[in-house]
Motif scaffolding. Structure first.
Motif, PDB file in Angstrom:
ATOM      1  N   GLN A  94       0.793  -1.139  -0.112  1.00 50.45           N
ATOM      2  CA  GLN A  94       0.055   0.062  -0.066  1.00 50.45           C
ATOM      3  C   GLN A  94       0.789   1.276   0.040  1.00 50.45           C
ATOM      4  OE1 GLN A  94      -3.535  -0.024  -0.496  1.00 50.45           O
ATOM      5  NE2 GLN A  94      -3.161   2.157  -0.646  1.00 50.45           N
ATOM      6  N   GLU A  95       2.049   1.239   0.552  1.00 56.75           N
ATOM      7  CA  GLU A  95       2.901   2.387   0.844  1.00 56.75           C
ATOM      8  C   GLU A  95       3.597   2.595  -0.781  1.00 56.75           C
ATOM      9  OE1 GLU A  95       3.163  -0.326   2.772  1.00 56.75           O
ATOM     10  OE2 GLU A  95       2.167   0.870   4.513  1.00 56.75           O
ATOM     11  N   ALA A  96       4.057   1.746  -1.523  1.00 57.91           N
ATOM     12  CA  ALA A  96       4.348   1.791  -2.847  1.00 57.91           C
ATOM     13  C   ALA A  96       3.148   2.389  -3.597  1.00 57.91           C
ATOM     14  CB  ALA A  96       4.865   0.336  -3.520  1.00 57.91           C
ATOM     15  N   VAL A  97       1.849   1.886  -3.683  1.00 54.22           N
ATOM     16  CA  VAL A  97       0.884   2.606  -4.333  1.00 54.22           C
ATOM     17  C   VAL A  97       0.700   4.002  -3.942  1.00 54.22           C
ATOM     18  CG1 VAL A  97      -1.817   2.258  -4.656  1.00 54.22           C
ATOM     19  CG2 VAL A  97      -0.205   0.160  -4.491  1.00 54.22           C
ATOM     20  N   GLU A  98       0.739   4.279  -2.821  1.00 49.49           N
ATOM     21  CA  GLU A  98       0.543   5.636  -2.405  1.00 49.49           C
ATOM     22  C   GLU A  98       1.660   6.465  -2.773  1.00 49.49           C
ATOM     23  OE1 GLU A  98      -0.319   5.907   1.811  1.00 49.49           O
ATOM     24  OE2 GLU A  98      -2.187   4.755   1.952  1.00 49.49           O
ATOM     25  N   ALA A  99       2.752   6.195  -2.905  1.00 52.47           N
ATOM     26  CA  ALA A  99       4.075   7.084  -3.198  1.00 52.47           C
ATOM     27  C   ALA A  99       3.981   7.097  -4.614  1.00 52.47           C
ATOM     28  CB  ALA A  99       5.299   6.277  -2.853  1.00 52.47           C
ATOM     29  N   THR A 100       3.482   6.040  -5.585  1.00 52.21           N
ATOM     30  CA  THR A 100       3.257   5.965  -7.011  1.00 52.21           C
ATOM     31  C   THR A 100       1.980   7.009  -7.365  1.00 52.21           C
ATOM     32  OG1 THR A 100       4.220   3.829  -7.249  1.00 52.21           O
ATOM     33  CG2 THR A 100       2.935   4.768  -8.994  1.00 52.21           C
ATOM     34  N   SER A 101       1.146   7.114  -6.502  1.00 52.85           N
ATOM     35  CA  SER A 101      -0.091   7.934  -6.906  1.00 52.85           C
ATOM     36  C   SER A 101       0.291   9.465  -7.143  1.00 52.85           C
ATOM     37  CB  SER A 101      -1.078   7.845  -5.829  1.00 52.85           C
ATOM     38  OG  SER A 101      -0.762   8.188  -4.740  1.00 52.85           O
ATOM     39  N   ALA A 102       1.453   9.597  -6.472  1.00 59.58           N
ATOM     40  CA  ALA A 102       1.902  11.168  -6.381  1.00 59.58           C
ATOM     41  C   ALA A 102       2.172  11.431  -7.696  1.00 59.58           C
ATOM     42  CB  ALA A 102       3.042  11.286  -5.569  1.00 59.58           C
ATOM     43  N   GLU A 103       2.578  10.515  -8.848  1.00 60.33           N
ATOM     44  CA  GLU A 103       3.162  10.730 -10.011  1.00 60.33           C
ATOM     45  C   GLU A 103       1.873  11.317 -10.827  1.00 60.33           C
ATOM     46  OE1 GLU A 103       5.176   7.928 -12.301  1.00 60.33           O
ATOM     47  OE2 GLU A 103       6.266   6.981 -10.308  1.00 60.33           O
ATOM     48  N   CYS A 104       0.725  11.255 -10.322  1.00 58.40           N
ATOM     49  CA  CYS A 104      -0.497  11.780 -10.903  1.00 58.40           C
ATOM     50  C   CYS A 104      -0.607  13.149 -10.913  1.00 58.40           C
ATOM     51  CB  CYS A 104      -1.823  10.898 -10.440  1.00 58.40           C
ATOM     52  SG  CYS A 104      -2.022   9.242 -11.066  1.00 58.40           S
ATOM     53  N   VAL A 105      -0.001  13.740 -10.032  1.00 61.07           N
ATOM     54  CA  VAL A 105      -0.036  14.983  -9.710  1.00 61.07           C
ATOM     55  C   VAL A 105       1.225  15.875 -10.203  1.00 61.07           C
ATOM     56  CG1 VAL A 105      -2.015  15.211  -8.092  1.00 61.07           C
ATOM     57  CG2 VAL A 105       0.241  15.099  -7.476  1.00 61.07           C
ATOM     58  N   GLY A 106       2.171  15.111 -10.610  1.00 63.64           N
ATOM     59  CA  GLY A 106       3.763  15.704 -10.859  1.00 63.64           C
ATOM     60  C   GLY A 106       3.802  15.791 -12.184  1.00 63.64           C
ATOM     61  N   ASP A 107       4.872  15.157 -12.829  1.00 64.69           N
ATOM     62  CA  ASP A 107       5.143  15.410 -14.338  1.00 64.69           C
ATOM     63  C   ASP A 107       4.282  15.174 -15.315  1.00 64.69           C
ATOM     64  OD1 ASP A 107       7.585  16.718 -13.431  1.00 64.69           O
ATOM     65  OD2 ASP A 107       8.743  14.658 -13.680  1.00 64.69           O
ATOM     66  N   ALA A 108       3.635  13.829 -14.799  1.00 58.14           N
ATOM     67  CA  ALA A 108       2.451  13.413 -15.716  1.00 58.14           C
ATOM     68  C   ALA A 108       1.318  14.313 -16.011  1.00 58.14           C
ATOM     69  CB  ALA A 108       1.799  12.012 -15.227  1.00 58.14           C
ATOM     70  N   PHE A 109       0.893  14.751 -14.786  1.00 59.80           N
ATOM     71  CA  PHE A 109       0.136  15.920 -14.968  1.00 59.80           C
ATOM     72  C   PHE A 109       0.367  17.266 -15.744  1.00 59.80           C
ATOM     73  CE2 PHE A 109      -2.453  19.569 -13.721  1.00 59.80           C
ATOM     74  CZ  PHE A 109      -3.721  19.164 -13.493  1.00 59.80           C
ATOM     75  N   ALA A 110       1.539  17.634 -15.517  1.00 52.42           N
ATOM     76  CA  ALA A 110       2.220  19.009 -16.072  1.00 52.42           C
ATOM     77  C   ALA A 110       2.293  18.622 -17.646  1.00 52.42           C
ATOM     78  CB  ALA A 110       3.249  19.554 -15.342  1.00 52.42           C
ATOM     79  N   SER A 111       2.869  17.539 -17.926  1.00 57.92           N
ATOM     80  CA  SER A 111       3.128  17.044 -19.392  1.00 57.92           C
ATOM     81  C   SER A 111       1.669  16.985 -19.824  1.00 57.92           C
ATOM     82  CB  SER A 111       3.969  15.777 -19.674  1.00 57.92           C
ATOM     83  OG  SER A 111       5.036  15.802 -18.761  1.00 57.92           O
ATOM     84  N   PHE A 112       0.599  16.432 -19.415  1.00 59.00           N
ATOM     85  CA  PHE A 112      -0.386  16.278 -20.263  1.00 59.00           C
ATOM     86  C   PHE A 112      -1.488  17.884 -20.353  1.00 59.00           C
ATOM     87  CE2 PHE A 112      -5.008  14.885 -20.728  1.00 59.00           C
ATOM     88  CZ  PHE A 112      -4.684  14.063 -21.808  1.00 59.00           C
ATOM     89  N   VAL A 113      -1.489  18.398 -19.051  1.00 60.56           N
ATOM     90  CA  VAL A 113      -2.223  19.468 -19.015  1.00 60.56           C
ATOM     91  C   VAL A 113      -1.703  20.558 -19.541  1.00 60.56           C
ATOM     92  CG1 VAL A 113      -3.831  20.961 -17.448  1.00 60.56           C
ATOM     93  CG2 VAL A 113      -3.589  18.373 -17.331  1.00 60.56           C
ATOM     94  N   GLY A 114      -0.349  20.805 -19.266  1.00 56.97           N
ATOM     95  CA  GLY A 114       0.248  21.911 -19.761  1.00 56.97           C
ATOM     96  C   GLY A 114       0.576  22.895 -18.695  1.00 56.97           C
ATOM     97  N   VAL A 115       0.172  22.709 -17.499  1.00 58.46           N
ATOM     98  CA  VAL A 115       0.478  23.568 -16.221  1.00 58.46           C
ATOM     99  C   VAL A 115       0.783  22.658 -14.998  1.00 58.46           C
ATOM    100  CG1 VAL A 115      -0.688  25.560 -16.998  1.00 58.46           C
ATOM    101  CG2 VAL A 115      -1.883  24.016 -15.777  1.00 58.46           C
ATOM    102  N   ALA A 116       1.491  23.029 -13.940  1.00 50.66           N
ATOM    103  CA  ALA A 116       1.740  22.393 -12.688  1.00 50.66           C
ATOM    104  C   ALA A 116       0.345  22.010 -12.250  1.00 50.66           C
ATOM    105  CB  ALA A 116       2.517  23.041 -12.015  1.00 50.66           C
TER     106      ALA A 116
END
Length: 162
Positions: A94-116
């Motif tokens: 569960q700790e790995a899942v929670e740590a990985t979920s932070a990627e959704c609001v990091g670079d992946a988000f900024a790359s897709f949406v175009g802003v942080a």
């Protein structure tokens, strides 16, 4: 910053993941029948489609992700699956899942949406893997989902810069 902007959807997402794992053993993967724009081609209304990056979905009256309908992104929709992350093999954590979920609001988000994420008006939630789905097909994949808290969206949110 809240990682889970829609807590009720997090619970429902976990239910979806479990439902897909339990019901998907004897079904074919519907993703080859879908286009990259999430048009839902080939997915019957009464089927529970697997989540796929590029899907645009209408939230179901039940609020459960497994009841959501995949629609063309050009039509009004409530959310868009924009990124997936496959967690490494090994024991479920569960700790790995929670740590990985932070990627959704990091670079992946900024790359897709175009802003942080901090500068965006859009919300994001995750459909995480669970211990029950871990060993199944795509059972270690965490999906990142965008939505607009102000209402439905028409078109993709890719490059929306808002």
């Amino acid at each position: 910053m809240k990682l889970y902007e829609r807590p009720s959807l997090l619970f429902a997402a976990c239910a979806l993941t479990l439902a897909v794992a339990l019901s998907g053993c004897g079904t074919a993967d519907p993703s080859p029948e879908r286009s990259a724009t999430g048009d839902g081609a080939g997915v019957a209304k009464n089927e529970t489609p697997a989540v796929t990056v590029g899907d645009c979905r209408l939230e179901a009256a039940s609020g459960l992700p497994e009841d959501a309908d995949v629609v063309p992104c050009a039509e009004p929709h409530d959310e868009e699956v924009f990124h997936e992350i496959e967690l490494p093999e090994g024991a479920f954590s569960q700790e790995a899942v929670e740590a990985t979920s932070a990627e959704c609001v990091g670079d992946a988000f900024a790359s897709f949406v175009g802003v942080a994420r901090e500068e965006s008006a859009l919300g994001v939630y995750q459909i995480p893997p669970t211990e029950e789905t871990w060993e199944g097909p795509d059972g270690r994949v965490l999906y990142c989902v965008l939505f607009d808290p102000d209402g439905q969206i028409e078109g993709t949110l890719e490059g929306a810069a808002r």
